[in-house]
Structure formats: C-alpha cells, structure tokens
Design a protein around this motif. Structure first.
Motif, PDB file in Angstrom:
ATOM      1  N   LYS A 184      -2.804   5.658  -7.824  1.00  0.00           N
ATOM      2  CA  LYS A 184      -2.472   7.069  -8.037  1.00  0.00           C
ATOM      3  C   LYS A 184      -1.492   7.296  -9.182  1.00  0.00           C
ATOM      4  N   ILE A 208      -8.392   0.118  -8.240  1.00  0.00           N
ATOM      5  CA  ILE A 208      -9.549   0.630  -7.495  1.00  0.00           C
ATOM      6  C   ILE A 208     -10.800   0.659  -8.364  1.00  0.00           C
ATOM      7  N   SER A 256      -0.278   0.343  -6.542  1.00  0.00           N
ATOM      8  CA  SER A 256      -1.297  -0.404  -5.796  1.00  0.00           C
ATOM      9  C   SER A 256      -2.433   0.483  -5.296  1.00  0.00           C
ATOM     10  N   ASN A 257      -2.164   1.792  -5.092  1.00  0.00           N
ATOM     11  CA  ASN A 257      -3.218   2.702  -4.655  1.00  0.00           C
ATOM     12  C   ASN A 257      -3.904   3.406  -5.821  1.00  0.00           C
ATOM     13  N   PRO A 274       0.821  -1.211   0.000  1.00  0.00           N
ATOM     14  CA  PRO A 274       0.000   0.000   0.000  1.00  0.00           C
ATOM     15  C   PRO A 274       0.857   1.265   0.000  1.00  0.00           C
ATOM     16  N   ASN A 275       0.537   2.176  -0.921  1.00  0.00           N
ATOM     17  CA  ASN A 275       1.198   3.485  -1.020  1.00  0.00           C
ATOM     18  C   ASN A 275       2.686   3.402  -1.346  1.00  0.00           C
TER      19      ASN A 275
END
Length: 355
Positions: free
Chosen positions: A315, A271, A312-313, A25-26
C-alpha cells in the motif's frame, strides 16, 4: 484512485543510504540508515492510528556512517552494516546493539532471510559473511572475486552484484547449511569456499548500482550508473535466458544533450511483482517487467532518489531523497534530506496483465 503523499517527520541530518519497511503484515514501521552515523526507526501511524508523517520511535547511534539496514525476524529486530566494518544486530525493545562479526573493510550491504533464518553481509573486503540468526555460532566467510555493490534475496536465492560486471547467485539452503558447521565464538569467522549456484556477467555495460529480486522467486532486476535497468530470470534454460532484456531510463534532454543519470534504487511490489526505479534525476518510475512497459512516472523530486521500499502489503512506497554528487551538491543543508511516502491507489502499481 490517485495516490496521496506525505513527508516523514524528523529525517536524518545527512545523506540516506538505505530504507526498509517492516516485513510484518500491515506494519507501518520504517527503518532508515544514514551517513550521519545513525539508524532511525519510524512508525508512520500516529496515536490515533492514522497514517501520515508519523513519528520517530528511536535512533541508534553507530561509530561511523551506516550503509545498510534491514529488519530481522520481527519488527523489533534490525541488522545494520556500515563503515565501522561491523555487522550489528539491534533489539529495538531494549535498544541494545550486538556485533555479529567484523569485516576488514566497510560493509556495503546486509540482508535477512526469514525462510532460512540467516543474515548475509557483503563487504568491500570482497567477502560475504553468513550468520545464523539467534545463535552465537561463528559466521561463515565466503570469498568473492571482486568488490560487492548490492545484495538482494528471493525466497530461495541470494544475488550478489559486484565490480567487473560480475554476478553470483547463491542457493540460500546451501548457505544456511554452512552456518551449522561452525563452533567458534564471534567475532571470529570460519572461511568457506562454496560454489555459487550460478555465475553470470551483468547484461549492463557499466557499474551495477542496485539489484532487486522478484517476489515470486523467478528472477531479478539490476541497474547501472549509466541509466539502464536489466531484467533477468534464474531459470538457466535457453528459453528463459532468451527472455532477458535491458532498457534505458532516467535520462533527460537538456539543451539538446542527452543527460544520463545513475539508477540508484530498485524495489519490487510484493503483490503485483511490478517494480519501482529511482534515479539521480530525482524521478521515480513504476515498471511492468513482464509486459516491458512503464506504468507511470511520478513528479520530479527535489534531488537524487537514494533508496526505495514498498510496505509488505504493497500500500505504501517510501522514497528517500538526498542530494548527491550528480546534483553538484556535496554539502547537504537543512531540509534537503527527506523521506516521502506515497499511499498507492488500488491499481496504481498493477501491471498490464495482473488481475
């Protein structure tokens, strides 16, 4: 909010074959496989924590061009596949490399399932090797009907796209079970004949170039050398199979002639479930597979898009650009291989019906 774009520092010196963001994550770690016989590990954050051109953390040399790379259980673990016929595990903390198994020809693809802790490699010797991560157990070897071109994982399925328009879909739980039956030390292999969960013929008329699974475990998209993408669902019911479709993309009209380019890369947004395609025309487009529409198309890049990966996020979108045969350039000069990273706006990759 519009997207920002930057170019990653210290790119490979030869064509890029694969690119992958860390699944943490991130995380802003990025792994890159190249024909220059190296795997590169970058972090897009600088010492102050700002995301930009980043820095090269490490470079891992191989004996031959590297065709694929993926992260393992964490962002310090990498798995690689290449023309040295080997499947390797890399520990970034110690810079050590371990050969998990050796195929009898070049290894085109490697994937890691976090849910089932298995590593699967696909070789041009027309086999899969299934490795139990973190153990010395013997890899299971599964024969394939033809040469594999691309692999992709969903939480429960493995999709293998092959020559002759063949597609095999395997149940990952079944693959994990066969790795528990072997007790010989690598690099030996334990040959296993296991039936795929489904056998399919590609909806595309020409050779498959890439396949990518939907993050919600519902299905997959595949692309061909002939400027088309197909979207299909795992559910074998007639209702779900009736939903599958294919569409034309990555085509340009030059002097009144329709020029068709291969679709080299596909990647799903983690997402929103929309997906990106990258072609030999140097174009990246975002698609809503459910609404069957293009969300947006970015400006043309200097040469062929070789690989894509979302963080993974969701962005960031990493775009690997390398001159290819479709550009008429076999010699890759300095500065022609680049990795672009787009920082996506909040709703940039959102589909029509996504909240």
């Amino acid at each position: 909010m519009s997207s920002n774009q930057f170019i990653v520092a210290s790119p490979p010196s030869d064509a890029i074959s694969a690119i992958a963001f860390s699944p943490e994550p991130n995380s802003t770690r990025l792994a890159v496989a190249s024909w220059d016989k190296n795997v590169y590990l970058y972090d897009l954050r600088d010492e102050n924590g700002a995301v930009g051109e980043g820095k090269l953390l490490q470079k891992f040399e191989h004996r031959a061009p590297v065709l694929d790379v993926c992260f393992g259980a964490n962002e310090d673990e990498l798995y690689t596949a290449g023309l040295d016929w080997d499947v390797r595990r890399i520990d970034a903390r110690t810079s050590s490399q371990t050969v998990l198994s050796s195929h009898r020809a070049g290894v085109k693809s490697v994937v890691y399932s976090r849910e089932h802790r298995i590593v699967v490699s696909a070789s041009w010797d027309s086999t899969l090797h299934v490795h139990r991560a973190g153990t010395d157990s013997t890899p299971a070897e599964i024969p394939l009907p033809s040469k594999p071109f691309s692999l992709s994982l969903s939480p429960t399925k493995l999709v293998v796209a092959m020559a002759s328009r063949a597609l095999h879909i395997y149940d990952l739980k079944s693959l994990a079970m066969i790795t528990d039956q072997a007790d010989v030390q690598p690099p030996a292999v334990n040959r296993v004949d296991i039936e795929p969960w489904q056998r399919r013929e590609s909806s595309l008329k020409f050779m498959t170039r890439a396949v990518a699974c939907m993050p919600d475990d519902a299905g997959y998209a595949s692309s061909s050398i002939e400027g088309r993408v197909a979207v299909e669902w795992f559910d074998p019911s007639p209702e779900s199979q009736a939903r599958k479709y294919a569409f034309k993309c990555h085509r340009q009209t030059v002097d009144d002639v329709d020029v068709v380019y291969p679709v080299n890369a596909l990647a799903f947004h983690p997402i929103y479930g929309t997906f990106a395609s990258g072609g030999g025309d140097g174009v990246v487009a975002l698609w809503d597979g459910i609404a069957k529409r293009r969300i947006r198309q970015y400006q043309k890049y200097p040469s062929s898009v070789a690989a894509l990966s979302f963080s993974s996020n969701g962005k960031y979108l990493a775009i690997a650009v390398s001159p290819g045969f479709e550009d008429g350039k076999e010699d890759i000069g300095p500065g022609t291989v680049r990795i672009y990273v787009r920082e996506l706006g909040e709703s940039e990759a959102r589909g029509k019906g996504t909240k």
